[in-house]
Design a protein around this motif. Structure first.
Motif, short mmCIF file in Angstrom:
data_model
loop_
_atom_site.label_atom_id
_atom_site.label_comp_id
_atom_site.label_asym_id
_atom_site.label_seq_id
_atom_site.Cartn_x
_atom_site.Cartn_y
_atom_site.Cartn_z
N TRP A 259 19.46 14.66 -19.18
CA TRP A 259 19.27 14.80 -17.72
C TRP A 259 20.61 14.74 -17.02
N MET B 205 28.35 14.74 -17.50
CA MET B 205 27.45 15.71 -16.91
C MET B 205 26.30 15.99 -17.88
N ARG B 206 25.27 16.63 -17.36
CA ARG B 206 24.13 17.03 -18.20
C ARG B 206 24.62 17.98 -19.29
N GLY B 207 24.00 17.85 -20.47
CA GLY B 207 24.28 18.85 -21.51
C GLY B 207 25.49 18.57 -22.38
N LYS C 101 16.67 23.28 -15.17
CA LYS C 101 16.41 21.84 -15.20
C LYS C 101 17.08 21.13 -16.36
N GLY C 102 17.46 21.86 -17.36
CA GLY C 102 18.13 21.23 -18.49
C GLY C 102 17.26 21.16 -19.72
N LEU C 103 17.84 20.68 -20.81
CA LEU C 103 17.12 20.68 -22.09
C LEU C 103 16.07 19.58 -22.16
N ASN C 104 15.92 18.80 -21.05
CA ASN C 104 14.82 17.83 -21.03
C ASN C 104 13.47 18.54 -21.00
N ILE D 170 22.39 25.56 -26.30
CA ILE D 170 23.52 24.65 -26.08
C ILE D 170 23.41 24.01 -24.70
N GLY D 171 23.87 22.80 -24.61
CA GLY D 171 23.69 22.02 -23.39
C GLY D 171 24.46 22.58 -22.21
N GLN D 172 25.58 23.22 -22.46
CA GLN D 172 26.42 23.76 -21.40
C GLN D 172 26.68 25.24 -21.70
N ARG E 123 29.88 27.06 -21.06
CA ARG E 123 31.05 26.75 -21.88
C ARG E 123 30.96 27.39 -23.26
#
Lengths: 264, 412, 52
Positions: free
Chosen positions: A136, A158-160, B42-45, B113-115, B118
């Motif tokens: 999150w 940061m997230r990720g 929202k992200g990997l959540n 990947i989370g970002q 990048r």
């Protein structure tokens, strides 16, 4: 300091006396507060919460009244070798973007948050589960005043991206800066200790330079009661544990039947 | 019906029927698109991945489609380098399937990947000692090669052929295809291998760790072998499915049998090495880590049945079926064996990814379970939907199967 | 990735890995370049066009 093969290099490490540890969790709380570890409103999802210092409860598995309980506080082990004798950690070798490095001058495994792309290969490679992913966005509840407790020396994540225990690396920087200002080349043993070491009410955690024979950790690490987690995998962790109890020592690694040699 | 956009001498369904056919696949793509947007926003959540299951369904999908897409490079190698002329009748299909698999996998990795912004750090800040860097570089380069191999097929479209510039360019690219096939073989060899190497080098995970040769763990070579054994079979399965849906014969038996025979030998060779590897690992690395072979098969649903399923039912059985020419020549058995082999390879990837992470290494650690969310299924299945769409469009507008008019003379 | 990026080290690992990468890219680039050049030459009549 004596001249040895590692002369000029520091190897910061930790010794945790499990016979002293009460499992109170102060180290984990102090660590999270010191290192700006983000929180969630509901922290019950333990597979996705972040705890740089995690405490595992273990028991000897015997029924009452012979039941014994102990605790394994587990920070990042700051492994030194990749299992093949190369001077690098399991997570460092696999990182795609060179976002994690083993610092040859301190032995600390760093994590560069702004470099991490969040592929999580390092998490898969770490057998200690010491690496945590930010599922999150960072959250510090404002109304509760938590944002005012943030440590200015530690960047929030940061997230990720993946994060983990840094042996409170910012404290080393602080101690070095002070030493430099006072025109000293070396820092004293007590000038740089981690937040968990400082907070432990039972004084179960000792922190210092494993290469410096004057530091208590280097003596404690040589104790016959000292052992490391999953030592057989040859990751060469710099976190040592002390315990006089054979059942505790046995739970620190995998053993084939009759392979474990009790101390007593 | 005939249309100026279709190839000469082939029959295709009406635009209305084709539109209806694409609807379910468009639906899956919409589901995947929504999932992808949610994950990026929202992200990997949005997934059920966790710090325990750092790699999950998407990585299984990735490794599975890349292994199954190996038919492209290996068929290319056999056609242009070894000179198996009969495979020219199936190489186009193999290239398109490979392109679908690789582009799908790349897209999925971009969400995994989370970002994602990048992503280019992998290239710019590359750690050359990481197997995943080798994978990323080779997959990206190989996708470029696949695109170059795909372009001449696209330019063979009847309408595009009328543009002189495009026709000439397509022909000129096609003439030097051997160069691209050779480069593709080199790149594919290394990324198929390093995908296996990724797991073999995790020496702190005794279930995945392997010894090896120089910097390459044995899994490196096993992944290459298993991919080139299963990839061509997957190409055959896809053409058989196309034949079934279009109710036409599209590829001469000679090409299919030639590929199936090569697959049979490779699969048998792979199984021999896999058994040697498993025995060697169980008797060296495993006891060295203080564990016994059976210790790995006690956690949750991951029992010894997985070994039986992967190496027995989806390994030895299809190898035997494919090795006997008379059985292999019967379409039913060929499809059955192909399905088993592909399932075995997917299971193999699943074991290396999910089971490796599910088995705790610290003796006092507990077992965690994992079930994907609908968002994970959405993104994963989107690759399937995308594959069906692209392959259908290619079949409709491009001369994917050069022998189709010859095999279906009634269409004239 | 290039000798100008921060992580670059002048050792055999980097030279081998990046050397092979740039070799592969060069071969692919030359192939496409050759096909393009040949097309342009054929279009302007400097080269004979093969008929299929």
């Amino acid at each position: 300091m004596e001249k040895g093969p590692d002369h000029g290099k520091h190897r910061y490490g930790m010794v945790i006396d499990l016979d002293k540890c009460t499992g109170c969790g102060t180290c984990a709380v102090a660590c999270a507060a010191e290192n700006n570890v983000s929180v969630r409103q509901d922290e019950s999802d333990k597979e996705r919460s972040i705890s740089w210092m995690q405490i595992f409860k273990i028991t000897n598995g015997k029924p009452y009244p012979d039941t014994e309980v102990s605790y394994f506080p587990r920070p990042c082990m700051h492994c030194e070798e990749d299992g093949h004798g190369h001077h690098t950690s399991p997570c460092v070798t696999v990182c795609v973007a060179t976002a994690t490095k083993l610092d040859p001058n301190s032995g600390i495994v760093s994590q560069i948050y702004t470099r991490c792309i969040g592929c999580r290969y390092c998490q898969a490679a770490c057998p200690y589960k010491a690496r945590y992913f930010n599922w999150w966005d960072a959250y510090f509840p404002k109304g509760k005043g938590l944002d005012r407790y943030l440590t200015p020396e530690v960047s929030p994540r940061m997230r990720g991206v993946v994060e983990k225990c840094t042996f409170c690396h910012h404290r080393l920087m602080r101690a070095k800066t002070r030493a430099y200002a006072e025109d000293r080349r070396e820092i004293e043993e007590d000038e740089y200790i981690t937040a968990c070491t400082e907070a432990c009410p039972a004084q179960a955690i000792t922190f210092g330079d494993l290469n410096n024979p004057k530091h208590r950790v280097s003596r404690l690490a040589k104790s016959p009661n000292a052992f490391r987690l999953l030592e057989r995998l040859n990751t060469k962790p710099k976190v040592y544990y002390l315990s006089t109890k054979d059942w505790v020592r046995k739970l620190a690694d995998n053993y084939l039947p009759d392979e474990f040699k009790p101390l007593s | 019906m005939d249309s100026p956009t279709h190839s000469y001498g082939v029959k295709r369904c009406s635009p209305g029927v084709f539109f209806l056919w694409t609807l379910p696949w468009l639906g899956i793509l919409a589901w995947g698109g929504l999932s992808a947007v949610l994950c990026l926003w929202k992200g990997l959540n949005q997934t059920n991945m966790s710090n325990v299951f750092a790699f999950a369904l998407w990585i299984v999908f990735d490794l599975a489609v890349i292994a199954l897409g190996a038919g492209a490079f290996f068929t290319g190698f056999l056609t242009y380098i070894v000179g198996k002329k009969e495979l020219k009748d199936i190489i186009n299909a193999a290239v398109i399937i490979g392109f679908i698999c690789y582009s799908g996998a790349m897209a999925m990795l971009g969400i995994d990947i989370g970002q994602p912004l990048r992503g280019w750090f992998i290239f710019w800040h590359a750690n050359v000692h990481s197997m995943l860097v080798e994978v990323s570089f080779c997959i990206t380069c190989y996708l470029m090669v696949l695109t170059i191999e795909f372009i001449p097929i696209i330019l063979e479209n009847r309408t595009l052929q009328k543009v002189r510039e495009l026709r000439l360019f397509g022909h000129n690219l096609h003439e030097i295809m051997a160069v691209f096939a050779a480069t593709g073989t080199f790149l594919s060899f290394f990324h198929q291998g390093s995908l296996g190497g990724m797991f073999g080098v995790m020496y702190a995970r005794p279930f995945a760790a392997r010894g090896g040769f120089y910097i390459w763990p044995w899994t490196f070579f096993l992944f290459v072998l298993s991919a080139i054994a299963a990839g061509p079979l997957f190409t055959i399965l896809c053409t058989k499915l196309t034949e079934f849906i279009t109710r036409k014969k599209l590829v001469p038996d000679q090409a299919v049998q030639s590929l199936a025979k090569i697959s049979a030998w490779l699969l048998s060779l792979y199984l021999v090495f896999k058994f040697i590897d498993t025995l060697g690992w169980a008797n060296s690395l495993v006891p060295k880590a203080g564990l016994r072979f059976m210790d790995f098969y006690r956690e949750g649903p991951y029992g010894f049945w997985m070994v039986v399923a992967e190496l027995g039912i989806c390994g030895i059985l299809p190898a035997v079926i494919l090795m006997i020419p008379k059985v292999r020549q019967q379409q039913g058995w060929l499809i059955f064996a192909g399905l088993l082999t592909c399932a075995g390879i997917v299971l193999n990837r699943f074991v290396f990814i999910i089971v490796t992470l599910a088995i705790p290494v610290m003796p006092f650690d507990r077992f965690w379970s994992y079930l994907p969310t609908w968002q994970e299924w959405g993104v994963g299945l989107a690759v399937v939907g995308y594959g069906f769409l692209l392959f259908s469009a290619a079949y409709r507008y491009l001369p994917v199967f050069p022998k189709e008019p010859e095999l279906n003379p009634a269409a004239d | 990735m290039t000798p100008f990026s921060f992580e670059w080290q002048w050792n055999i690992d980097y030279l081998l890995f990046m050397g092979l990468l740039y070799l592969a890219l060069t071969i692919v680039g030359c192939g496409v370049g050759f096909a393009l050049l040949k097309t342009v030459l054929q279009l302007f009549g400097f080269m004979r066009e093969r008929h299929f």
